[in-house]
Structures are given as structure tokens and as C-alpha cells.
Design an enzyme around this catalytic site. Structure first.
Site, PDB file in Angstrom:
ATOM      1  N   HIS A  59       0.823  -1.223   0.000  1.00 25.13           N
ATOM      2  CA  HIS A  59       0.000   0.000   0.000  1.00 25.13           C
ATOM      3  C   HIS A  59       0.848   1.261   0.000  1.00 25.13           C
ATOM      4  O   HIS A  59       0.612   2.182   0.795  1.00 25.13           O
ATOM      5  CB  HIS A  59      -0.960   0.007   1.195  1.00 25.13           C
ATOM      6  CG  HIS A  59      -2.067  -0.973   1.039  1.00 25.13           C
ATOM      7  ND1 HIS A  59      -3.287  -0.633   0.517  1.00 25.13           N
ATOM      8  CD2 HIS A  59      -2.124  -2.303   1.288  1.00 25.13           C
ATOM      9  CE1 HIS A  59      -4.055  -1.704   0.470  1.00 25.13           C
ATOM     10  NE2 HIS A  59      -3.376  -2.739   0.925  1.00 25.13           N
ATOM     11  N   ASP A  72      -1.716  -5.128  -4.302  1.00 19.93           N
ATOM     12  CA  ASP A  72      -1.685  -3.912  -3.488  1.00 19.93           C
ATOM     13  C   ASP A  72      -0.263  -3.436  -3.184  1.00 19.93           C
ATOM     14  O   ASP A  72       0.044  -3.059  -2.054  1.00 19.93           O
ATOM     15  CB  ASP A  72      -2.479  -4.094  -2.179  1.00 19.93           C
ATOM     16  CG  ASP A  72      -3.977  -4.141  -2.416  1.00 19.93           C
ATOM     17  OD1 ASP A  72      -4.406  -3.934  -3.564  1.00 19.93           O
ATOM     18  OD2 ASP A  72      -4.727  -4.403  -1.446  1.00 19.93           O
ATOM     19  N   HIS A  89      -6.504  -2.636  -4.689  1.00 19.58           N
ATOM     20  CA  HIS A  89      -6.205  -1.210  -4.615  1.00 19.58           C
ATOM     21  C   HIS A  89      -5.468  -0.677  -5.834  1.00 19.58           C
ATOM     22  O   HIS A  89      -5.722   0.440  -6.266  1.00 19.58           O
ATOM     23  CB  HIS A  89      -5.393  -0.901  -3.352  1.00 19.58           C
ATOM     24  CG  HIS A  89      -6.243  -0.794  -2.146  1.00 19.58           C
ATOM     25  ND1 HIS A  89      -6.638   0.402  -1.610  1.00 19.58           N
ATOM     26  CD2 HIS A  89      -6.811  -1.754  -1.391  1.00 19.58           C
ATOM     27  CE1 HIS A  89      -7.404   0.190  -0.576  1.00 19.58           C
ATOM     28  NE2 HIS A  89      -7.523  -1.108  -0.411  1.00 19.58           N
ATOM     29  N   HIS A 109      -4.225  -9.471   0.239  1.00 12.31           N
ATOM     30  CA  HIS A 109      -5.542  -8.856   0.457  1.00 12.31           C
ATOM     31  C   HIS A 109      -5.929  -8.800   1.929  1.00 12.31           C
ATOM     32  O   HIS A 109      -6.281  -7.743   2.429  1.00 12.31           O
ATOM     33  CB  HIS A 109      -6.655  -9.556  -0.338  1.00 12.31           C
ATOM     34  CG  HIS A 109      -7.973  -8.838  -0.251  1.00 12.31           C
ATOM     35  ND1 HIS A 109      -8.090  -7.503  -0.541  1.00 12.31           N
ATOM     36  CD2 HIS A 109      -9.212  -9.254   0.106  1.00 12.31           C
ATOM     37  CE1 HIS A 109      -9.347  -7.134  -0.373  1.00 12.31           C
ATOM     38  NE2 HIS A 109     -10.044  -8.160   0.024  1.00 12.31           N
TER      39      HIS A 109
HETATM   40 MN   LIG Z   1      -4.469  -4.736   0.758  1.00 10.29          MN
END
Ligand SMILES: [Mn+2]
Length: 396
Positions: free
Chosen positions: A10, A47, A83, A197
């Protein structure tokens, strides 16, 4: 043979710049370890970025680091997560792949309404890798239901399957409301299942699925994750034996206070006592307060004073969570989960009978303006998409 498995970095997440830097730092540290350890390849199970179009500064740092991997001849295989995938299917990962800095292994073709995946071969180790991307709002469910498993299961040799979704078999207690898929939707008989995830560190094993791993985030992504996980990390796999490598950037110092029947003023005093003399040099400090105040409102608690105390004692960053701190007059809506999609899901279940339409509507409106597209055209496209959802509703 040795490889690294990470997920959910992220990069670009966290609103505060000071915190935002930490997820990037963690990623850089992980890649440094991969190079030191001379891994054969790196897996990133979705992500990597927090959004499909990350900021240029973040993008540059990550690109440089992936280039470093490439200079060491360490391939990087990845899938997109929920994402780093935009509703239109565009992702910055494509750009990185075009530049030869990583390989997206979720490759395949549609075959009579079904989905056939192909393998990416890691030349050095002979390991074959494939996987499915994660999409927002549970849309990946259909992907899995349409997946042709025969060719994947029959493929000879050592194989890795990458996925970015929640699985029932690995779901922790605190996420039990989250929608999840059964492991049986994944093809059987791979040597390793590289997950992402769900931001937990978890492994699972049975006769059909020998090693299924969630490595957790590279760095905790929110308040609750800081409290629970304390640090990020990744998995290092050597000859199929797995080991978790924690990555600590700053120590985490968490305070939790139950304050039933206390006044705001008393809570301030309680907190001061809690904090006094605690070791928090260079630490990330989390303060969570729950309960109903007898007098005053949550914002009457003097957090300014409390934060100053923490910083005086050497804290790196201080944050608070008062979502479950109530006063007599006021109660916030509470949702016992943390990912945005999950919160949406829970709220919809509680408050809206037409859940599927709302989800479709949100999906329609989450579309992004295309490069070079005029605002009027973009608006018109959104309205059209919304109309379509409404029309479909009327037909029912
Ligand atoms: Mn994630």
C-alpha cells in the site's frame, strides 16, 4: 531455491506524510533484504500501491528499487490487488511491466465464457507461476467461478499460484463478517499459494493445498493494524520451507482505555497517568479509548496535552482512536471492521435492502476520468452508466 513473498505494501497509503513514508521505507527494506539474501525471485501478491495511479514521488522510489532488483537479475512477479486496480482496469503496474521491471503473472484468455490462465516460467529455477488479480468489491468472485482449473492442475513441475482475495479457511475471528471464498475455488496441487488482500500473517496447509500463505502487509496500513500487528513483514521461502521475516521500522506503543462512567476530565487524567514514564522513544503511539462518558463530549478530552506528553517523551508519531467513545447525547455509527470495502458492505447489509444495486451504482461512480477525456464527456459517461444500473433495476 529461494524466493520472497510479500503483499499489501500500500505504498502511498496513510494520510499523514510522516506515516506515509513508513510504508515506503518498509518496502525498500524488504527489497534490500531480498537482494542481500540473493533470492531467485520476488513475488508481490497485490496492493503494491495504495491506488492505481500513485503519486509521481512514490512511483519514482518504487521504480528505482525495482530497477535495483533487475540489475541483480532478480525477477519480480506480481498480480494487481484490489487497490492498485482502477475500475477501468488500468493500473500503474502495466507501466512498470512495459518498462521490464516486473511481470504480471495473471495472464490468460477467455475461452467460451471461461477463463484460461497461462503460466509464466521462471527460467532460473524452472518454477511456473500464475495467478488471479484482486478486484474491488468482490468482483473477483466471478473470476474464480469461471476459472478453468484442469490445465493448471495437470501442469507438471513446481508451481506457484498467486491470489488476492479472502479465503474462508484462513479467516481470523475479527474478520468473520468479511465475505470470503472457499479455498476449493483455487486449483489444487500447487507447491505454494502466495496470497494477499487480508492483512494478517497466516499460513494454512492441507493435502490439496500444501502451503497457503498470507504474509500480511509490508507495513501496517491503519490504526488497528498497528495495534494488532505492531510491524509489517514478508515471507522468505527456501526449498519450499517458509519463514516469516518481520520488518520493524519503529516500535509500536499502544494504549487502550475503557472509560465507562468517567468524565472527559477524568479521562484526560487517566491517560496522563498511563503515559507517564512509559518508554516511547522513537515509537508510534496509538491511544484507543472506548466507553460512555458520564460528563462532557469525546472532544473535551484534552488530547493536545496528552499528545504533547508523548512527544516530550520521544514518540515519533502519536495517534488516537475514539470511534467507540460516546457521550450521553451522541452515538456514532459503529462498524466492527477496518477495510473500506468491508465497512461499505456491513453498512449496506444493515441499512439497505437493495444491496446489489447500491454496489453497482458505487462501482459506476467510482470510474475515473480517462487520460485526455473532457470533463463533459466523462460526466456523460458516468450518467450513462448510472442510468444503465437504474434501468436494470426497473426491468426486475
Ligand atoms: Mn491490501
Amino acid at each position: 531455491m529461494k524466493f520472497a513473498h510479500l503483499a499489501d505494501c500500500h505504498i502511498g497509503g496513510w494520510r499523514d506524510p510522516k506515516m506515509r513514508d513508513l510504508s515506503t521505507t518498509a518496502f525498500l527494506k524488504i527489497i534490500d533484504i531480498c537482494i542481500q539474501e540473493k533470492v531467485d525471485f520476488v513475488l508481490i501478491a497485490g496492493d503494491l500501491f495504495n491506488t492505481s495511479l500513485p503519486g509521481v514521488d512514490r512511483l519514482r522510489i518504487v521504480t528505482e528499487k525495482l530497477k535495483e532488483l533487475q540489475d541483480q537479475e532478480i525477477p519480480c512477479y506480481l498480480i494487481a490487488g484490489s487497490h492498485d486496480y482502477s475500475p477501468s482496469g488500468k493500473t500503474m503496474l502495466d507501466v512498470l511491466e512495459s518498462a521490464g521491471l516486473c511481470m504480471n503473472v495473471a495472464k490468460g484468455s477467455a475461452k467460451e465464457g471461461k477463463l484460461q490462465l497461462s503460466f509464466t516460467l521462471d527460467k532460473k529455477t524452472g518454477i511456473k507461476i500464475t495467478g488471479l488479480p484482486g478486484l474491488r468489491g468482490g468482483l473477483d468472485k466471478n473470476h474464480y467461478r469461471k476459472l478453468i482449473k484442469k490445465n493448471l492442475e495437470e501442469e507438471k513441475g513446481e508451481k506457484i499460484f498467486m491470489f488476492h482475495c479472502s479465503l474462508n479457511e484462513l479467516k481470523p475471528e475479527h474478520l468473520k463478517e468479511m465475505e470470503a471464498e472457499p479455498l476449493s475455488l483455487l486449483p489444487r496441487g500447487f507447491n505454494y499459494y502466495a496470497g494477499g488482500h487480508v492483512h494478517i500473517v497466516e499460513k494454512y496447509s492441507d493435502e490439496n493445498y500444501p502451503v497457503v500463505i498470507y504474509p500480511g502487509p509490508g507495513f501496517p496500513n491503519n490504526f488497528a493494524e498497528l495495534e494488532k500487528l505492531k510491524h509489517g513483514g514478508f515471507y522468505l521461502v527456501k526449498d519450499w520451507k517458509v519463514g516469516y521475516i518481520p520488518i520493524e521500522i519503529h516500535p509500536v506503543c499502544s494504549f487502550f482505555l475503557e472509560v465507562k462512567g468517567k468524565s472527559a476530565e477524568e479521562v484526560t487524567m487517566m491517560l496522563e497517568q498511563e503515559i507517564e514514564g512509559k518508554k516511547m522513544k522513537n515509537a508510534l503511539v496509538t491511544i484507543r479509548i472506548e466507553g460512555k462518558l458520564s460528563k462532557g463530549k469525546p472532544y473535551d478530552v484534552d488530547f493536545k496535552k496528552i499528545f504533547k506528553h508523548c512527544y516530550d517523551q520521544g514518540a515519533y508519531f502519536v495517534m488516537k482512536n475514539t470511534h467507540k467513545l460516546e457521550s450521553e447525547e451522541f452515538r456514532e455509527i459503529q462498524v466492527n471492521t477496518h477495510a473500506i470495502e468491508d465497512i461499505e458492505e456491513v453498512l449496506m447489509t444493515e441499512h439497505a435492502p437493495q444491496k446489489s444495486m447500491i454496489r453497482e451504482m458505487m462501482h459506476a461512480f467510482s470510474d475515473e476520468k480517462n487520460e485526455g477525456e473532457r470533463i463533459v464527456d466523462f460526466e456523460e459517461r458516468l450518467f450513462k452508466a448510472a442510468d444503465q444500473v437504474l434501468e436494470k433495476k426497473e426491468e426486475k
